[in-house]
Design a protein around this motif. Sequence first.
Motif, PDB file in Angstrom:
ATOM      1  N   UNK A   1      16.627  -3.548   1.860  1.00  0.00           N
ATOM      2  CA  UNK A   1      17.893  -2.940   2.264  1.00  0.00           C
ATOM      3  C   UNK A   1      19.009  -3.782   1.659  1.00  0.00           C
ATOM      4  N   UNK A   2      19.756  -3.188   0.749  1.00  0.00           N
ATOM      5  CA  UNK A   2      20.764  -3.966   0.029  1.00  0.00           C
ATOM      6  C   UNK A   2      20.058  -5.033  -0.788  1.00  0.00           C
ATOM      7  N   UNK A   3      20.383  -6.284  -0.525  1.00  0.00           N
ATOM      8  CA  UNK A   3      19.731  -7.407  -1.202  1.00  0.00           C
ATOM      9  C   UNK A   3      18.672  -8.069  -0.328  1.00  0.00           C
ATOM     10  N   UNK A   4      18.382  -7.487   0.828  1.00  0.00           N
ATOM     11  CA  UNK A   4      17.535  -8.153   1.806  1.00  0.00           C
ATOM     12  C   UNK A   4      16.151  -7.506   1.928  1.00  0.00           C
ATOM     13  N   UNK A   5      15.107  -8.324   1.824  1.00  0.00           N
ATOM     14  CA  UNK A   5      13.775  -7.783   2.113  1.00  0.00           C
ATOM     15  C   UNK A   5      13.690  -7.516   3.612  1.00  0.00           C
ATOM     16  N   UNK A   6      13.274  -6.292   3.974  1.00  0.00           N
ATOM     17  CA  UNK A   6      13.238  -5.925   5.391  1.00  0.00           C
ATOM     18  C   UNK A   6      11.860  -5.510   5.858  1.00  0.00           C
ATOM     19  N   UNK A   7      10.884  -5.479   4.961  1.00  0.00           N
ATOM     20  CA  UNK A   7       9.555  -5.113   5.412  1.00  0.00           C
ATOM     21  C   UNK A   7       8.555  -4.964   4.288  1.00  0.00           C
ATOM     22  N   UNK A   8       7.322  -4.662   4.711  1.00  0.00           N
ATOM     23  CA  UNK A   8       6.222  -4.470   3.778  1.00  0.00           C
ATOM     24  C   UNK A   8       5.355  -3.309   4.253  1.00  0.00           C
ATOM     25  N   UNK A   9       4.621  -2.756   3.313  1.00  0.00           N
ATOM     26  CA  UNK A   9       3.600  -1.766   3.613  1.00  0.00           C
ATOM     27  C   UNK A   9       2.435  -2.038   2.672  1.00  0.00           C
ATOM     28  N   UNK A  10       1.227  -1.911   3.178  1.00  0.00           N
ATOM     29  CA  UNK A  10       0.028  -2.068   2.355  1.00  0.00           C
ATOM     30  C   UNK A  10      -0.833  -0.828   2.552  1.00  0.00           C
ATOM     31  N   UNK A  11      -1.207  -0.213   1.446  1.00  0.00           N
ATOM     32  CA  UNK A  11      -2.047   0.977   1.468  1.00  0.00           C
ATOM     33  C   UNK A  11      -3.408   0.611   0.885  1.00  0.00           C
ATOM     34  N   UNK A  12      -4.467   1.080   1.555  1.00  0.00           N
ATOM     35  CA  UNK A  12      -5.813   0.924   0.990  1.00  0.00           C
ATOM     36  C   UNK A  12      -6.476   2.291   0.949  1.00  0.00           C
ATOM     37  N   UNK A  13      -7.582   2.357   0.227  1.00  0.00           N
ATOM     38  CA  UNK A  13      -8.300   3.620   0.116  1.00  0.00           C
ATOM     39  C   UNK A  13      -7.794   4.495  -1.012  1.00  0.00           C
ATOM     40  N   UNK A  14      -7.148   3.897  -2.009  1.00  0.00           N
ATOM     41  CA  UNK A  14      -6.575   4.683  -3.092  1.00  0.00           C
ATOM     42  C   UNK A  14      -7.618   5.463  -3.878  1.00  0.00           C
ATOM     43  N   UNK A  15      -8.821   4.914  -3.999  1.00  0.00           N
ATOM     44  CA  UNK A  15      -9.862   5.602  -4.769  1.00  0.00           C
ATOM     45  C   UNK A  15     -10.792   6.422  -3.883  1.00  0.00           C
ATOM     46  N   UNK A  16     -10.586   6.370  -2.578  1.00  0.00           N
ATOM     47  CA  UNK A  16     -11.443   7.105  -1.655  1.00  0.00           C
ATOM     48  C   UNK A  16     -10.836   8.425  -1.234  1.00  0.00           C
ATOM     49  N   UNK A  17     -11.439   9.017  -0.241  1.00  0.00           N
ATOM     50  CA  UNK A  17     -10.969  10.304   0.263  1.00  0.00           C
ATOM     51  C   UNK A  17      -9.787  10.177   1.216  1.00  0.00           C
ATOM     52  N   UNK A  18      -9.647   9.018   1.870  1.00  0.00           N
ATOM     53  CA  UNK A  18      -8.599   8.835   2.880  1.00  0.00           C
ATOM     54  C   UNK A  18      -7.810   7.576   2.556  1.00  0.00           C
ATOM     55  N   UNK A  19      -6.487   7.702   2.582  1.00  0.00           N
ATOM     56  CA  UNK A  19      -5.627   6.535   2.428  1.00  0.00           C
ATOM     57  C   UNK A  19      -5.372   5.968   3.823  1.00  0.00           C
ATOM     58  N   UNK A  20      -5.299   4.646   3.890  1.00  0.00           N
ATOM     59  CA  UNK A  20      -5.042   3.981   5.170  1.00  0.00           C
ATOM     60  C   UNK A  20      -3.807   3.103   5.005  1.00  0.00           C
ATOM     61  N   UNK A  21      -2.860   3.279   5.910  1.00  0.00           N
ATOM     62  CA  UNK A  21      -1.723   2.363   5.932  1.00  0.00           C
ATOM     63  C   UNK A  21      -2.226   1.115   6.633  1.00  0.00           C
ATOM     64  N   UNK A  22      -2.707   0.182   5.820  1.00  0.00           N
ATOM     65  CA  UNK A  22      -3.427  -1.000   6.287  1.00  0.00           C
ATOM     66  C   UNK A  22      -2.509  -1.999   6.985  1.00  0.00           C
ATOM     67  N   UNK A  23      -1.250  -2.009   6.591  1.00  0.00           N
ATOM     68  CA  UNK A  23      -0.261  -2.884   7.219  1.00  0.00           C
ATOM     69  C   UNK A  23       1.103  -2.242   7.035  1.00  0.00           C
TER      70      UNK A  23
END
Length: 165
Positions: free
Chosen positions: A63-85
């Motif tokens: 947000x602006x110049x500030x890091x405000x969070x993260x997201x990690x996705x797994x399962x990119x090559x599988x049938x289901x994506x998981x928002x791992x974090x």
Amino acid sequence: MTGLSVRLATDADRAVVERLWLLFRHDLSEFTGALPNPDGTYRGERLAAAFDDVDRVPYLLISGDHPVGIAVVRGLSGNVRVLNAFFVVRAARRSGIGLQAVREVVAQHPGPWEIAFQDANVGAVHFWRRVAAEIAGDAWTEEHRPVPGRPDLPPDAWISFETHP
């Protein structure tokens, strides 16, 4: 709070993402009972995998110049994506940034999705149900599943829905 930017985290972002990961794991420790390692960090294998495993991808929320969070996705090559974090710093919560970030991340990877959270985390319960309803309308489900390797913890709640390109 100024506009949100959601982008793939690169190796140049790794130190920032690692610091945000510590805040994320600290927040979760209330519900998992996880204590820091002797050096003051928390387990980071899942974060390392986000940078090193082709089946996963890390995102940095800014947000602006500030890091405000993260997201990690797994399962990119599988049938289901998981928002791992998924993590948003406390000062940016309840501003709409979290919902916007999830929408942007999910839009990058159309298909079936699953997101886990803990029932004891009341804020997360409300947030993830709202996310599911905003993204999928009535076409989402919620179920409880045991936490692998942690019979001492109550089951996680899992939300499932599907997105289309």
